[in-house]
Design a protein around this motif. Structure first.
Motif, PDB file in Angstrom:
ATOM      1  N   VAL A 164       0.842  -1.201   0.000  1.00 54.54           N
ATOM      2  CA  VAL A 164       0.000   0.000   0.000  1.00 54.54           C
ATOM      3  C   VAL A 164       0.884   1.260   0.000  1.00 54.54           C
ATOM      4  CG1 VAL A 164      -1.695   1.325   1.320  1.00 54.54           C
ATOM      5  CG2 VAL A 164      -1.957  -1.152   1.081  1.00 54.54           C
ATOM      6  N   MET A 166       3.923   1.662  -1.245  1.00 53.37           N
ATOM      7  CA  MET A 166       4.528   1.905  -2.553  1.00 53.37           C
ATOM      8  C   MET A 166       3.482   2.381  -3.562  1.00 53.37           C
ATOM      9  SD  MET A 166       7.697   1.620  -2.093  1.00 53.37           S
ATOM     10  CE  MET A 166       8.134   1.942  -3.803  1.00 53.37           C
ATOM     11  N   LYS A 168       0.891   4.079  -2.867  1.00 48.81           N
ATOM     12  CA  LYS A 168       0.586   5.457  -2.474  1.00 48.81           C
ATOM     13  C   LYS A 168       1.559   6.445  -3.114  1.00 48.81           C
ATOM     14  CE  LYS A 168      -0.971   5.855   1.808  1.00 48.81           C
ATOM     15  NZ  LYS A 168      -0.777   5.727   3.266  1.00 48.81           N
ATOM     16  N   LEU A 169       2.839   6.075  -3.132  1.00 49.98           N
ATOM     17  CA  LEU A 169       3.843   6.964  -3.740  1.00 49.98           C
ATOM     18  C   LEU A 169       3.568   7.171  -5.222  1.00 49.98           C
ATOM     19  CD1 LEU A 169       7.230   5.694  -2.230  1.00 49.98           C
ATOM     20  CD2 LEU A 169       5.968   7.749  -1.598  1.00 49.98           C
ATOM     21  N   LEU A 170       3.028   6.144  -5.871  1.00 48.23           N
ATOM     22  CA  LEU A 170       2.923   6.141  -7.339  1.00 48.23           C
ATOM     23  C   LEU A 170       1.717   6.890  -7.885  1.00 48.23           C
ATOM     24  CD1 LEU A 170       3.980   2.448  -7.910  1.00 48.23           C
ATOM     25  CD2 LEU A 170       4.897   4.345  -9.263  1.00 48.23           C
ATOM     26  N   VAL A 171       0.740   7.166  -7.019  1.00 48.27           N
ATOM     27  CA  VAL A 171      -0.535   7.670  -7.530  1.00 48.27           C
ATOM     28  C   VAL A 171      -0.513   9.181  -7.698  1.00 48.27           C
ATOM     29  CG1 VAL A 171      -2.986   7.911  -7.023  1.00 48.27           C
ATOM     30  CG2 VAL A 171      -1.822   5.739  -6.606  1.00 48.27           C
ATOM     31  N   CYS A 172      -0.875   9.654  -8.882  1.00 42.15           N
ATOM     32  CA  CYS A 172      -1.014  11.097  -9.104  1.00 42.15           C
ATOM     33  C   CYS A 172      -1.858  11.322 -10.349  1.00 42.15           C
ATOM     34  CB  CYS A 172       0.344  11.771  -9.220  1.00 42.15           C
ATOM     35  SG  CYS A 172       1.266  11.273 -10.676  1.00 42.15           S
ATOM     36  N   ALA A 193      -8.312  -3.438  -3.670  1.00 40.13           N
ATOM     37  CA  ALA A 193      -8.795  -2.625  -2.550  1.00 40.13           C
ATOM     38  C   ALA A 193      -7.946  -1.360  -2.393  1.00 40.13           C
ATOM     39  CB  ALA A 193      -8.764  -3.449  -1.251  1.00 40.13           C
ATOM     40  N   GLU A 197      -9.107   2.580  -2.939  1.00 39.75           N
ATOM     41  CA  GLU A 197      -8.978   3.579  -1.884  1.00 39.75           C
ATOM     42  C   GLU A 197      -8.132   4.762  -2.346  1.00 39.75           C
ATOM     43  OE1 GLU A 197      -7.805   1.930   1.973  1.00 39.75           O
ATOM     44  OE2 GLU A 197      -7.125   3.957   2.437  1.00 39.75           O
ATOM     45  N   ARG A 234       1.672   3.193 -14.852  1.00 39.31           N
ATOM     46  CA  ARG A 234       2.984   3.489 -14.291  1.00 39.31           C
ATOM     47  C   ARG A 234       3.630   2.298 -13.619  1.00 39.31           C
ATOM     48  NH1 ARG A 234       3.388   8.521 -10.744  1.00 39.31           N
ATOM     49  NH2 ARG A 234       5.481   8.535 -11.634  1.00 39.31           N
ATOM     50  N   LEU A 266       7.757   0.904 -16.940  1.00 42.30           N
ATOM     51  CA  LEU A 266       6.847   0.595 -15.839  1.00 42.30           C
ATOM     52  C   LEU A 266       7.644   0.272 -14.584  1.00 42.30           C
ATOM     53  CD1 LEU A 266       4.373  -1.696 -17.816  1.00 42.30           C
ATOM     54  CD2 LEU A 266       3.861   0.599 -16.937  1.00 42.30           C
ATOM     55  N   PHE A 267       7.156   0.737 -13.469  1.00 47.98           N
ATOM     56  CA  PHE A 267       7.727   0.423 -12.162  1.00 47.98           C
ATOM     57  C   PHE A 267       7.271  -0.995 -11.806  1.00 47.98           C
ATOM     58  CE2 PHE A 267       8.378   0.485  -7.683  1.00 47.98           C
ATOM     59  CZ  PHE A 267       9.205   1.547  -7.371  1.00 47.98           C
ATOM     60  N   VAL A 335      12.805  10.374  -4.015  1.00 46.88           N
ATOM     61  CA  VAL A 335      11.595   9.614  -3.683  1.00 46.88           C
ATOM     62  C   VAL A 335      11.861   8.740  -2.460  1.00 46.88           C
ATOM     63  CG1 VAL A 335       9.921   7.916  -4.500  1.00 46.88           C
ATOM     64  CG2 VAL A 335      10.814   9.637  -6.087  1.00 46.88           C
ATOM     65  N   GLN A 338      11.387  10.676   0.526  1.00 50.43           N
ATOM     66  CA  GLN A 338       9.957  10.857   0.788  1.00 50.43           C
ATOM     67  C   GLN A 338       9.350   9.584   1.394  1.00 50.43           C
ATOM     68  OE1 GLN A 338       7.843  13.583   0.214  1.00 50.43           O
ATOM     69  NE2 GLN A 338       9.673  14.804  -0.148  1.00 50.43           N
ATOM     70  N   LEU A 342       7.508   9.269   4.887  1.00 47.28           N
ATOM     71  CA  LEU A 342       6.134   8.760   4.958  1.00 47.28           C
ATOM     72  C   LEU A 342       6.002   7.653   6.004  1.00 47.28           C
ATOM     73  CD1 LEU A 342       3.239   8.833   3.782  1.00 47.28           C
ATOM     74  CD2 LEU A 342       3.979   7.148   2.092  1.00 47.28           C
TER      75      LEU A 342
ATOM     76  N   VAL B  19      10.718   6.121 -13.777  1.00 48.34           N
ATOM     77  CA  VAL B  19       9.257   6.224 -13.705  1.00 48.34           C
ATOM     78  C   VAL B  19       8.846   7.146 -12.567  1.00 48.34           C
ATOM     79  CG1 VAL B  19       7.111   4.961 -13.336  1.00 48.34           C
ATOM     80  CG2 VAL B  19       8.985   3.870 -14.601  1.00 48.34           C
ATOM     81  N   LEU B  20       9.427   6.887 -11.385  1.00 44.24           N
ATOM     82  CA  LEU B  20       8.948   7.563 -10.183  1.00 44.24           C
ATOM     83  C   LEU B  20       9.988   8.570  -9.708  1.00 44.24           C
ATOM     84  CD1 LEU B  20       6.655   7.677  -8.100  1.00 44.24           C
ATOM     85  CD2 LEU B  20       7.840   5.883  -6.817  1.00 44.24           C
ATOM     86  N   ILE B  22      10.604  12.752  -7.922  1.00 45.22           N
ATOM     87  CA  ILE B  22       9.993  13.720  -7.010  1.00 45.22           C
ATOM     88  C   ILE B  22       8.925  14.543  -7.741  1.00 45.22           C
ATOM     89  CG2 ILE B  22      11.736  15.542  -7.400  1.00 45.22           C
ATOM     90  CD1 ILE B  22      10.541  14.608  -3.912  1.00 45.22           C
ATOM     91  N   MET B  25       5.712  11.949  -8.356  1.00 44.64           N
ATOM     92  CA  MET B  25       5.153  11.152  -7.267  1.00 44.64           C
ATOM     93  C   MET B  25       3.878  11.811  -6.733  1.00 44.64           C
ATOM     94  SD  MET B  25       7.597  11.888  -3.969  1.00 44.64           S
ATOM     95  CE  MET B  25       6.369  11.353  -2.767  1.00 44.64           C
ATOM     96  N   ASN B  26       3.210  11.091  -5.857  1.00 51.12           N
ATOM     97  CA  ASN B  26       1.971  11.568  -5.245  1.00 51.12           C
ATOM     98  C   ASN B  26       2.202  12.921  -4.565  1.00 51.12           C
ATOM     99  OD1 ASN B  26      -0.318  11.945  -3.647  1.00 51.12           O
ATOM    100  ND2 ASN B  26      -0.563   9.746  -3.294  1.00 51.12           N
ATOM    101  N   PRO B  27       1.560  13.989  -5.023  1.00 51.67           N
ATOM    102  CA  PRO B  27       1.836  15.305  -4.452  1.00 51.67           C
ATOM    103  C   PRO B  27       1.373  15.446  -2.997  1.00 51.67           C
ATOM    104  CG  PRO B  27       0.044  15.436  -6.066  1.00 51.67           C
ATOM    105  CD  PRO B  27       0.600  14.044  -6.140  1.00 51.67           C
ATOM    106  N   VAL B  29       1.659  13.220  -0.673  1.00 43.22           N
ATOM    107  CA  VAL B  29       2.703  12.644   0.191  1.00 43.22           C
ATOM    108  C   VAL B  29       3.818  13.661   0.421  1.00 43.22           C
ATOM    109  CG1 VAL B  29       4.493  10.858   0.346  1.00 43.22           C
ATOM    110  CG2 VAL B  29       2.196  10.254  -0.451  1.00 43.22           C
ATOM    111  N   VAL B 345      -9.068  -5.020   5.180  1.00 43.85           N
ATOM    112  CA  VAL B 345      -8.073  -5.064   4.095  1.00 43.85           C
ATOM    113  C   VAL B 345      -6.668  -5.251   4.665  1.00 43.85           C
ATOM    114  CG1 VAL B 345      -7.102  -3.812   2.132  1.00 43.85           C
ATOM    115  CG2 VAL B 345      -9.543  -3.635   2.614  1.00 43.85           C
TER     116      VAL B 345
END
Lengths: 495, 495
Positions: A164, A166, A168-172, A193, A197, A234, A266-267, A335, A338, A342, B19-20, B22, B25-27, B29, B345
């Motif tokens: 979860v 990792m 989280k870091l990838l979503v934007c 899931a 979320e 991604r 792709l990661f 990253v 970060q 986190l 790919v990932l 700064i 990445m998810n802003p 975070v 979850v």
């Protein structure tokens, strides 16, 4: 349920006064589904309660084959691990002559790495330093000498936590630039899931059931190309050995996947928690890390990879301790900073789980007093699992209308089941998925708790269930016989 | 840092291939900050490493007064708790005659509640049934008979986990309808970190430093009215006893807060993890739950409240086990079902932490063999904390330019410090907050690690630090003397 001596809640507040309602709560949370602990398991728990209260049922006990919970199914913990945990919990026992010396020295080493020599202290958020070093040594050994930097190891609260984090870091991004994540179908529903979320786009690629649930690169390509029309793919998630498929990927397949990830930028996320659970002849576990490094610097210096492991599976099955680690390869250094920040918000993973992870990666060595017993216990568990994997496949394939791929690894079978048209109609009329209808009937009639294939994803028009191979052999035989009888009866009833 | 025998990572990939990064990445975070484990703590860890490598420093050891980590500061665990945990870890010890009978019977009861009688099994996601019943009995006892339903208890992975989960449920909307959450300033930075990650609006209300950090309803009203201009305020978070303020709220204040929440339709979140840490004469812990129910059905049937507790603080200080629970009051039943699904979850909180939580709410009773020792250990720890709370306040108030409110409870002092204009300018010129500049200098010169007030929030133009009262008395005295000398020197240097 509550005991009769304890008061029930007061009447619920009137709706118009309520701050938090189903209509005003976080909409992404509503989209989350987790079948492994879904309605069928809730019903199983109700049935258990009713049985314990003396209610009559057509069965004497509920058998939960829904979740990879080895100890709950009677698997015994590794003695050495538990001795060390007891010593760490209550260090007075270091004076007890009945504990073996290697357990004591391991406990002393763990305690020396804890603040105030206590497991009650917070650890560094990334995990205890000495544990991360032991993990790095384990990975290097496992991967035939491929280097491993302890700075790249993060201890986690089970593998789920790391996955979860990792994701989280990838979503934007938003709309057509929203992050998409590729997951196999069938998949372990933690992925769907977490993506729900996080509001990420779930990109499905289908495993090939006809080829023993193997992964086809052409299907990856199809899935990716389609996804690029509407989101920003991604990352590519792989579960090997497979959950729920039990498939073990070949070295060639892993190399192809890495090449694909490099080509398509792709990661890579490799869920390798079943790395010791390989049973089928000719199958072997290859870590993504090792294959990546064997492909040379063109790949090993560029492809971003994270691999997850846990204390919950393999021969130890210590789910309750919530231990795990992840190794990050080629993660951008900013990253990584970060990521470290986190994980610090949650302070640290549970220290007993970290201690257990340390023991898993650094078990008794030849010549140490506990070595022989450790090897014997581990072998016994893994052999029993191999035998049950074989048995499950064999018995299920004797049933007309059930077709089961070999359980090459992990802890599950995921057979295809034929559901008669009449049953499909009855289910659909009741607003239920046909395989949920099937599994619910199985539970009510036999007490056996399985998870419908729809909870993991499956090709439209096909139906499956996931069943663990964990019950003790005698009980597994009974379970398989009951499933067989049920399927025959069900088929007859709806034909 | 890594050992010399272990290889460092390969060179980092070139940026354009990555790919990932700064930038991608998810802003949300990136916006997360967590001062308690921020740059000052990272520097403290570096200094420790340098000292251990023999590097010369103006101090012999780093003293970490940055985090409420009691065992790391030498506080001893409760013997009974650790005995039971050892018995649960390695049940062979149930045959060991040196363990007291009450520890054994407690261990047996916990193990009977675990699948396969093993702490290695997953528990129910909401927590072990018998533990939730024990928690409910504890709350009822604590709150003079106010009813408590075990169905309203959720075990958690420390309190942080529960807090983040509840915030997650509350967040929705966009722009001017985005969820706003009211938090005290100063606050415990888990709140600001979680809100940043969830993209919720942080609504600050200021505690009154002149009145011993107490909460003014008029300030709540001001804060809320202003926030309503730009977001949708939905919840009010309270920390009592206060972190970092050490303030203990009066019964009257709690009643006023509840009235305010009812009038303004706010969901109440009460962080009560320091409920046993009350030292000052005339102060007493009142739970929000109890006060709510004493206010009659007009309130107790309508106000939505969640209260958090943990194994990490009070007299036990078992942070590493990550145990905790939350009690939800008047939560809408559909939302409760969503909460149960959401926690499933992550499978379950760590079972050793659940076991420990059980022991905290169900410690040895009068007449049981371990009772006397338990009471003695608990009293010793709490008395020592009370003494150190007093000592800290007294010594800090002898320093010109430091002003410290009484440490009524919890584990921290949060004194106001005067920073000379010249130092403020030098810090600002270096892009550093003045209190960070101050704390960093303190660390480099004395080895003492405190957290700047800016990490918790403070009124503009005021400066503070948070210091735990946890070091052993002798060490605390040295620490306070060093802080005093440093402050005098610093003031002189920049005057």
């Amino acid at each position: 349920g509550s005991l009769s001596t304890i008061e029930k809640s007061p009447p619920k507040p009137r709706r118009e006064q309520t701050v938090l309602t189903i209509d005003t709560m976080n909409p992404t949370v509503k989209k989350v589904e987790y079948a492994v602990r879904g309605p069928i398991v809730q019903r199983a728990m109700e049935l258990e309660k009713e049985l314990s209260e003396g209610m009559k049922k057509p069965f004497a006990e509920v058998i939960k084959a829904n979740i990879g919970d080895a100890h709950a199914m009677g698997q015994q913990p590794i003695t050495f691990f538990r001795q060390v945990l007891a010593l760490c919990s209550y260090p007075e026992l270091l004076n007890d002559s009945t504990f073996p010396e290697d357990a004591k020295s391991r406990a002393r080493r763990i305690l020396q790495s804890c603040g105030g020599n206590s497991m009650g202290s917070y650890s560094a958020s990334q995990g205890i330093d000495s544990v991360r070093h032991d993990v790095a040594r384990y990975i290097k050994r496992r991967d035939d000498g491929v280097p491993c930097d302890p700075d790249n190891i993060y201890l986690t609260t089970g593998a789920s936590d790391g996955i979860v984090t990792m994701l989280k870091l990838l979503v934007c991004g938003e709309g057509a630039t929203r992050t998409g994540i590729m997951i196999s179908i069938p998949q372990y529903p933690l992925y769907s899931a977490a993506l729900a979320e996080l509001g990420a786009v779930q990109i499905n690629y289908y495993l090939n059931e006809q080829k023993c649930w193997s992964l086809d690169i052409s299907e990856l390509q199809r899935s990716l190309d389609e996804a690029r029309q509407h989101c920003n793919p991604r990352a590519l998630c792989i579960i090997n050995p497979g959950n729920p498929t039990g498939q073990v990927q070949s070295r060639q397949c892993i190399e192809d996947v890495i090449r694909f990830a490099a080509k398509e930028r792709l990661f890579l996320m490799a869920d390798e928690v079943y790395q010791d659970n390989v049973y089928a002849e000719g199958c072997q576990f290859h870590s993504f890390k090792k294959v990546l490094f064997e492909m040379g610097p063109e790949y090993s210096n560029t492809v971003e990879l994270v691999s997850f492991h846990s204390t919950s599976k393999c021969y130890m099955g210590e789910c309750g301790f919530r231990g795990g680690y992840m190794e990050i390869i080629n993660l951008d250094s900013e990253v990584k900073a970060q990521l470290t920040k986190l994980v610090s918000v949650r302070l640290c993973p549970p220290v007993p789980g970290q201690a257990l992870m340390d023991l898993v990666v650094n078990p008794p060595q030849p010549g140490e007093p506990s070595h022989e017993k450790f090897i014997k216990e581990r072998t016994t568990t893994l052999c029993a699992l191999a035998e049950k994997a074989k048995l499950t496949e064999q018995v299920l394939n004797t049933v007309q209308g059930i077709s089961c791929n070999p359980v090459q690894g992990a802890m599950y079978s995921f057979p295809c089941i034929t559901i008669p048209e009449k049953a499909i109609k009855e289910a659909t009329d009741n607003g239920q998925k046909p395989d949920m209808f099937y599994c619910m009937k199985l539970l009510e009639e036999t007490g056996i708790c399985l998870v419908p294939g729809s909870g993991f994803g499956q090709r439209d028009g096909t139906y499956h269930f996931r069943m663990t191979i964990l019950p003790p052999k005698d009980k597994l035989k009974i379970l398989l016989t009951k499933v067989k009888e049920f399927h025959q009866k069900f088929t007859q009833q709806y034909s």
